[in-house]
Design a protein around this motif. Sequence first.
Motif, PDB file in Angstrom:
ATOM      1  N   GLU A  62       0.620  15.806  11.971  1.00  0.00           N
ATOM      2  CA  GLU A  62       0.391  17.138  11.391  1.00  0.00           C
ATOM      3  C   GLU A  62       0.748  18.200  12.432  1.00  0.00           C
ATOM      4  O   GLU A  62      -0.113  18.887  12.983  1.00  0.00           O
ATOM      5  CB  GLU A  62      -1.058  17.262  10.945  1.00  0.00           C
ATOM      6  N   PHE A  63       2.059  18.325  12.679  1.00  0.00           N
ATOM      7  CA  PHE A  63       2.504  19.170  13.781  1.00  0.00           C
ATOM      8  C   PHE A  63       2.370  20.652  13.463  1.00  0.00           C
ATOM      9  O   PHE A  63       2.115  21.456  14.358  1.00  0.00           O
ATOM     10  CB  PHE A  63       3.957  18.835  14.141  1.00  0.00           C
ATOM     11  N   VAL A  64       2.557  21.035  12.214  1.00  0.00           N
ATOM     12  CA  VAL A  64       2.381  22.444  11.844  1.00  0.00           C
ATOM     13  C   VAL A  64       0.937  22.873  12.077  1.00  0.00           C
ATOM     14  O   VAL A  64       0.667  23.939  12.643  1.00  0.00           O
ATOM     15  CB  VAL A  64       2.793  22.674  10.383  1.00  0.00           C
ATOM     16  N   LYS A  65       0.002  22.032  11.648  1.00  0.00           N
ATOM     17  CA  LYS A  65      -1.412  22.348  11.863  1.00  0.00           C
ATOM     18  C   LYS A  65      -1.747  22.353  13.347  1.00  0.00           C
ATOM     19  O   LYS A  65      -2.532  23.182  13.825  1.00  0.00           O
ATOM     20  CB  LYS A  65      -2.283  21.336  11.135  1.00  0.00           C
ATOM     21  N   ALA A  66      -1.142  21.412  14.097  1.00  0.00           N
ATOM     22  CA  ALA A  66      -1.389  21.361  15.537  1.00  0.00           C
ATOM     23  C   ALA A  66      -0.876  22.616  16.221  1.00  0.00           C
ATOM     24  O   ALA A  66      -1.550  23.186  17.091  1.00  0.00           O
ATOM     25  CB  ALA A  66      -0.732  20.112  16.134  1.00  0.00           C
ATOM     26  N   VAL A 220      -1.740  20.812  19.846  1.00  0.00           N
ATOM     27  CA  VAL A 220      -0.392  20.306  20.102  1.00  0.00           C
ATOM     28  C   VAL A 220      -0.414  19.097  21.032  1.00  0.00           C
ATOM     29  O   VAL A 220       0.264  18.086  20.778  1.00  0.00           O
ATOM     30  CB  VAL A 220       0.487  21.426  20.696  1.00  0.00           C
ATOM     31  N   GLN A 221      -1.172  19.172  22.116  1.00  0.00           N
ATOM     32  CA  GLN A 221      -1.161  18.085  23.089  1.00  0.00           C
ATOM     33  C   GLN A 221      -1.744  16.803  22.502  1.00  0.00           C
ATOM     34  O   GLN A 221      -1.269  15.696  22.802  1.00  0.00           O
ATOM     35  CB  GLN A 221      -1.932  18.493  24.344  1.00  0.00           C
ATOM     36  N   LEU A 244       9.669  21.266  21.131  1.00  0.00           N
ATOM     37  CA  LEU A 244       9.133  22.248  20.187  1.00  0.00           C
ATOM     38  C   LEU A 244       7.853  22.883  20.734  1.00  0.00           C
ATOM     39  O   LEU A 244       7.623  24.087  20.551  1.00  0.00           O
ATOM     40  CB  LEU A 244       8.842  21.571  18.846  1.00  0.00           C
ATOM     41  N   ALA A 245       7.030  22.092  21.417  1.00  0.00           N
ATOM     42  CA  ALA A 245       5.768  22.613  21.954  1.00  0.00           C
ATOM     43  C   ALA A 245       5.987  23.541  23.135  1.00  0.00           C
ATOM     44  O   ALA A 245       5.091  24.327  23.479  1.00  0.00           O
ATOM     45  CB  ALA A 245       4.868  21.453  22.367  1.00  0.00           C
ATOM     46  N   THR A 246       7.156  23.465  23.772  1.00  0.00           N
ATOM     47  CA  THR A 246       7.445  24.319  24.930  1.00  0.00           C
ATOM     48  C   THR A 246       7.885  25.718  24.508  1.00  0.00           C
ATOM     49  O   THR A 246       7.739  26.676  25.280  1.00  0.00           O
ATOM     50  CB  THR A 246       8.544  23.670  25.790  1.00  0.00           C
TER      51      THR A 246
END
Length: 271
Positions: A62-66, A220-221, A244-246
């Motif tokens: 669930e990357f959008v939520k993260a 995210v992490q 993407l997280a960066t």
Amino acid sequence: MRRAAFWVYGLLAAFVLGSAFPFYWSYLVASRNSGMLTDKVPPLIPGGNFWANAARVFDSVEFVKALTNSLIVAGTVTLTTVFFSTLAGFAFAKLRFRGRDPLFVFIVATLAVPTQLGIIPLYMSMADFGWIGGLWAVMVPNLVTALGVFWMRQYTVEAVPYELVEAARMDGCSMIKVYWHVCLPAVRPAAAFLGMFTFMTSWNDFLWPLVVLDAGNPTVQVALEKLQSGYYVDYSLVLAGTTLATIPIVIVFVLLGRQIVAGIMQGAVKG
């Protein structure tokens, strides 16, 4: 003024390239498949699979939520830390009250206490409040930091003269107005640096969100950790998520970069 020698620019360029190479390597692996890591001579040109790997990231966790959770947590913690740290720094630097110095020493002494020692009592407190699994449990313990108070106090001592505070008081300003109209503009570079540092620290925080958040409500992490929790680790997938997280950190750095550099230089000169 004497110009820097050619080797100075060469050395600076080498440092820049060395610092940027890990980011480029992450994007390089993310744009291909994990098989490239087994090649004797890995390619140095990005492939065309980055967006496909990025889409797999969003399908796997669930990357959008993260991302949303991390933006809420990091943004809230950054704003409150900058506000409370500048307020406390102003009080410790320019106000005279009983117990000021011992209290400041106590705050600085808490920096020597490892964060891991407080996890169990902090978890018990969050459970008593009923916040386990929610973002409040991540945000509230980090609304202000001892390092932020120390940094802003040290900067405010030199950046805001007593004469300026006394002049504002003689003009009829209340102490909160002195803080808002005199202190904040003077310490803006240091506050920008603190904001960037706090955002990056909060964004990269892993241990406490892993302990206190539910599996369906990650940051995210924690989401990135789930990408590599299987028996087989697809590094192209993991590094696509890392890339993407960066992006949010890079955006914040670009927005605050000029103020951050000014804060570092002025802090170095004043120190």
